[in-house]
Design a protein around this motif. Structure first.
Motif, PDB file in Angstrom:
ATOM      1  N   PRO A  18       0.820  -1.213   0.000  1.00 61.70           N
ATOM      2  CA  PRO A  18       0.000   0.000   0.000  1.00 61.70           C
ATOM      3  C   PRO A  18       0.855   1.263   0.000  1.00 61.70           C
ATOM      4  CG  PRO A  18       0.008  -0.981   2.177  1.00 61.70           C
ATOM      5  CD  PRO A  18       0.708  -1.961   1.284  1.00 61.70           C
ATOM      6  N   PHE A  19       0.302   2.330  -0.579  1.00 59.14           N
ATOM      7  CA  PHE A  19       1.054   3.557  -0.774  1.00 59.14           C
ATOM      8  C   PHE A  19       1.212   4.296   0.548  1.00 59.14           C
ATOM      9  CE2 PHE A  19       1.258   8.092  -2.214  1.00 59.14           C
ATOM     10  CZ  PHE A  19       2.522   8.007  -2.807  1.00 59.14           C
ATOM     11  N   ASN A  20       2.474   4.582   0.908  1.00 55.03           N
ATOM     12  CA  ASN A  20       2.790   5.321   2.122  1.00 55.03           C
ATOM     13  C   ASN A  20       3.908   6.296   1.801  1.00 55.03           C
ATOM     14  OD1 ASN A  20       1.328   4.127   4.647  1.00 55.03           O
ATOM     15  ND2 ASN A  20       1.868   2.360   3.389  1.00 55.03           N
ATOM     16  N   ALA A  21       3.668   7.580   2.039  1.00 54.97           N
ATOM     17  CA  ALA A  21       4.646   8.587   1.634  1.00 54.97           C
ATOM     18  C   ALA A  21       4.491   9.846   2.469  1.00 54.97           C
ATOM     19  CB  ALA A  21       4.475   8.920   0.152  1.00 54.97           C
ATOM     20  N   GLU A  22       5.586  10.593   2.583  1.00 60.43           N
ATOM     21  CA  GLU A  22       5.572  11.874   3.287  1.00 60.43           C
ATOM     22  C   GLU A  22       6.312  12.904   2.454  1.00 60.43           C
ATOM     23  OE1 GLU A  22       8.262  12.258   6.811  1.00 60.43           O
ATOM     24  OE2 GLU A  22       8.768  10.155   6.365  1.00 60.43           O
ATOM     25  N   PRO A  23       6.006  14.196   2.630  1.00 57.34           N
ATOM     26  CA  PRO A  23       6.706  15.226   1.884  1.00 57.34           C
ATOM     27  C   PRO A  23       8.095  15.472   2.441  1.00 57.34           C
ATOM     28  CG  PRO A  23       5.218  16.233   3.438  1.00 57.34           C
ATOM     29  CD  PRO A  23       4.979  14.748   3.518  1.00 57.34           C
ATOM     30  N   THR A  24       8.934  16.098   1.645  1.00 61.82           N
ATOM     31  CA  THR A  24      10.219  16.565   2.153  1.00 61.82           C
ATOM     32  C   THR A  24       9.973  17.716   3.128  1.00 61.82           C
ATOM     33  OG1 THR A  24      10.481  18.197   0.393  1.00 61.82           O
ATOM     34  CG2 THR A  24      11.337  15.973  -0.032  1.00 61.82           C
TER      35      THR A  24
END
Length: 351
Positions: A18-24
Motif C-alpha cells: 500500500p502507498f505510504n509517503a511523506e513530503p520533504t
C-alpha cells in the motif's frame, strides 16, 4: 513531475503498495496550509476507489433511528462545516526511535504531519438525527480498505469516545482544501478527528456504530496502542523544516523554520531554539493561529558560526507540557509517539 496518486515527485515514498509517503521538509515548509499534493499518506491496504453515486453510510448501534445515507443525503440534510486541522500519524518521527534501536515499520521522519481545510457534516449532527440513545460510550468507524497486516486481515476500523465524537470539530468530510476528496485521502467521505492520531480519522468510512465499549477492530484493540492504552490525543511536538538536515549554509544570519503542535485543542504557547545542545535557548516567533486544531509554524534568525552546527528545537503547549530531551526513554517496539526535541545539523561555511 508527480508521484502516484497525484503527489509531488519529491515525496519520500516508504512503500508503493500500500502507498505510504511523506513530503520533504522543504515541501512541508512552503505554506501554513499544506497543498494536497504534499499531504502525507498512510495506508494499510490498497486504496479503494469508490463510486460516490453508490456509496452509502450506515449509522447503527445505540440510536433510536438507524440511518442509511448517500453522499447527496449527507450534503443536503446536514449543515456544512469547515475545520482547519492538522493530522499527524502516530509513527511520525519513527526514524529517530529507529536510531536508538531497530524496529519494524516505515522510517517516518517528521513529515507525517500536515494541515488542511476540511469540509463536511458534523458527526454530532448525524448522530443526533439518528436519535442518539446514550450519553456515554464510544463511536466506532469502519471502512472497506482491507489491511493485510492485521491479524486476521480485516477492514480498517477505529473508535473514539462519545464525548469527542459529539464535539463540534469532528466531521464526516467530503472536501479537502476546497476540493472533493481524492481517492487516496478517503473519497468520497472520511472521518476527521482533529487533535487525535491520524489513524482515528478513518478514510472511506461506510459504517458508524455507537457502542458501549471501544471498537474491537485490530487497529483499535491491538495496533495503535502504547503501554496498554489506545492512542488518542497527540503529545506536544515540533520539527525543524528549513534549512533541511545536512544543508550547507553560509555563516552569519540564517532563518530557521519549523512547526509545533499539540493534540486535542491544546495550543502552542512557545517554541525555543538552541545552538549549543540546550544550554542557551532563543525564543522563536510563532506564526498565525489558524484554529485551535492546527499547528503553529515558527521561525527564528540566528547567527551561525562556521563549522558543523546542531540546531535543537522544543515547544510548550497551553498546559505547560513540553517535549522530552531524548528519544531513548521514548523507544517502543511500534515506534509511536516520538516527541523528543527536534534536531538537525548544518555545515556552516565561512563567507
Amino acid at each position: 513531475m508527480t508521484a502516484p496518486w497525484g503527489k509531488r515527485g519529491d515525496m519520500i515514498v516508504h512503500e508503493s503498495e500500500p502507498f505510504n509517503a511523506e513530503p520533504t521538509p522543504a515541501a512541508l515548509a512552503r505554506a501554513v496550509l499544506t497543498s494536497t499534493d504534499a499531504f502525507y499518506v498512510r495506508n494499510h491496504g490498497p486504496v479503494p476507489e469508490l463510486d460516490p453515486r453508490t456509496w452509502r453510510l450506515s449509522v447503527r448501534g445505540l440510536i433510536a433511528r438507524p440511518l442509511t445515507l448517500s453522499l447527496a443525503d449527507l450534503q443536503s440534510q446536514f449543515d456544512h462545516h469547515r475545520v482547519i486541522a492538522t493530522m499527524q500519524c502516530a509513527g511520525n518521527g519513527r526514524a529517530g526511535l529507529m536510531a536508538v534501536r531497530a524496529m519494524p515499520g516505515h522510517p517516518w521522519q517528521r513529515g507525517a504531519t500536515a494541515t488542511a481545510t476540511w469540509t463536511g457534516a458534523r458527526l454530532a449532527d448525524v448522530l443526533t438525527a439518528a436519535g442518539l440513545d446514550t450519553t456515554r460510550g464510544h463511536v466506532a468507524f469502519e471502512a472497506p480498505d482491507i489491511a493485510v497486516d492485521a491479524c486476521p486481515p480485516q477492514r480498517f476500523g477505529a473508535s473514539i469516545p462519545l464525548a469527542k465524537a459529539m464535539s463540534d470539530e469532528v466531521l464526516l468530510a467530503w472536501r479537502m482544501n476546497g476540493q472533493p476528496l481524492h481517492a487516496v485521502h478517503g473519497a468520497p467521505v472520511r472521518v476527521v478527528v482533529p487533535g487525535y492520531i491520524g489513524a482515528r480519522s478513518v478514510k472511506w468510512v461506510d459504517r458508524v456504530t455507537v457502542r458501549e465499549h471501544p471498537s474491537l477492530n485490530y487497529f483499535q484493540d491491538v495496533a495503535y496502542r502504547l503501554a496498554g492504552q489506545a492512542l488518542g490525543p497527540i503529545a506536544v511536538n515540533s520539527a525543524i523544516l528549513a534549512p533541511d538536515d545536512g544543508a550547507t549554509v553560509a555563516a552569519g544570519p540564517v532563518t530557521i523554520t519549523g512547526y509545533a503542535m499539540a493534540g486535542d485543542g491544546r495550543g502552542i504557547t512557545r517554541v525555543e531554539v538552541s545552538l549549543d545542545g540546550g544550554r542557551q535557548w532563543h525564543r522563536a516567533e510563532l506564526g498565525s493561529r489558524l484554529s485551535q486544531w492546527a499547528w503553529r509554524q515558527w521561525s527564528i534568525t540566528l547567527d551561525l558560526p562556521p563549522g558543523e552546527v546542531e540546531v535543537t528545537a522544543r515547544a510548550w503547549d497551553v498546559t505547560a507540557a513540553t517535549q522530552p530531551e531524548h528519544e531513548a526513554p521514548l523507544w517502543n517496539p511500534k515506534g509511536y509517539a516520538n516527541n523528543a526535541w527536534a534536531r538537525t545539523r548544518y555545515l556552516v561555511k565561512a563567507k
